[in-house]
Design an enzyme around this catalytic site. Sequence first.
Site, PDB file in Angstrom:
ATOM      1  CG  HIS A   1      -0.197  -0.068   2.525  1.00 14.71           C
ATOM      2  ND1 HIS A   1       0.303   1.038   3.175  1.00 14.71           N
ATOM      3  CD2 HIS A   1       0.130  -1.126   3.313  1.00 14.71           C
ATOM      4  CE1 HIS A   1       0.883   0.669   4.296  1.00 14.71           C
ATOM      5  NE2 HIS A   1       0.806  -0.645   4.403  1.00 14.71           N
ATOM      6  CG  ASP A   2      -0.412   4.216   1.172  1.00 14.18           C
ATOM      7  OD1 ASP A   2      -1.324   4.849   0.615  1.00 14.18           O
ATOM      8  OD2 ASP A   2      -0.584   3.549   2.210  1.00 14.18           O
TER       9      ASP A   2
ATOM     10  N   GLY B   1       5.058  -0.971   2.514  1.00  7.41           N
ATOM     11  CA  GLY B   1       4.225   0.211   2.384  1.00  7.41           C
ATOM     12  C   GLY B   1       5.016   1.502   2.401  1.00  7.41           C
TER      13      GLY B   1
END
Length: 265
Positions: free
Chosen positions: A126-127, A144
Site C-alpha cells: 500500500h501507498d 508500504g
Amino acid sequence: MAISSQANVHPSAVIDDGAEIGAGVYVGPFCVVGPKVVLAPNVTLKSHVVVAGDTEIGEDTVVFPFSVIGEIPQDLKFKGEETRLVIGKRNRIREHVTMNTGTDGGGGVTKVGDDCLFMAGCHIAHDAQIGDRVVIVNSVAVAGHCIIEDDVIIGGLSGIHQFVRIGKGAIIGALSMVTNDVIPHGLVQGPRGKLDGLNLVGLKRRGVSRSDITALRAAFQMMAQGEGAFQERAQRMGEEFDSAYVQEIVEFVLGNTDRSFLTPG
C-alpha cells in the site's frame, strides 16, 4: 458496465457491473474484474487474474496468470476507506504478483509508472510509489510507503523496508534487506544491504557520459571519506560538482525522508 465492442472477453471471465473495458482489451479465461476497475485500451489479462478495488491499468499492460491486483492493503489500520491503485502503460506483471491499493494514512494511492517489469511472485504494498522502467525481480517484497524512483533494479528475494526511498538508477543485489534510503545510482548488496559503490553497469548501459561517471566516482569518494556528517558532505558535493547526476544525489540526500541513509562502508 462499459465493455468496448472491440474488447475480447472469454466466456468464463466474470466482469462486475461498473467496470470499464477499453478497445483491444483481452480478458482471458477465469479472470475476475471488479466494479471499479478501468482497463485502458489493449490491456491483456492472460488468465486467472483478479483485478479488484478502485484500480486503473494503463494501455498495453500485460498481466500474467494468478496475479491479484488492487486488493485491500495488508495493514491492520485499514478500515475499508476508499483508496486506489493506478498502474501506468506498457507494464509487464508476471505470475503471482500482488499489488495493493493505498491507505488514508499514506495518501490513498499506490502508483506504478510506465514500462516496468514485475517478475513472478513480487509484492507491491500500500501507498508505494514506483517510477518508470523499474525492474523488480522474483519474490521481492516492497513494503508500504516506499518510493522507488526511475530506472531502479531490485534483485530477487530482496526486501525493502517501509518508508524507504531508492533513488533513480540504483541497483539492489539479490537477497538484500534494505532498511534505509539508497542514493541515486547507488549499488547495494548484502544480507543487510550496504552501499558498496555506484551502479556503473547501469550508467554505462544508459549512455551516461564518461565525464559524468568520473564526477560520480569522485563524489562517491567524498561521501565515503570526507569530513563531517553525511548531509554535510552531500552539501559540499553540490558546491563542487556541476554534473547533473551528482546533483541528483545531492537533492535526494537533502530531501525529505522518514528514514536514515545507507552510507558508504
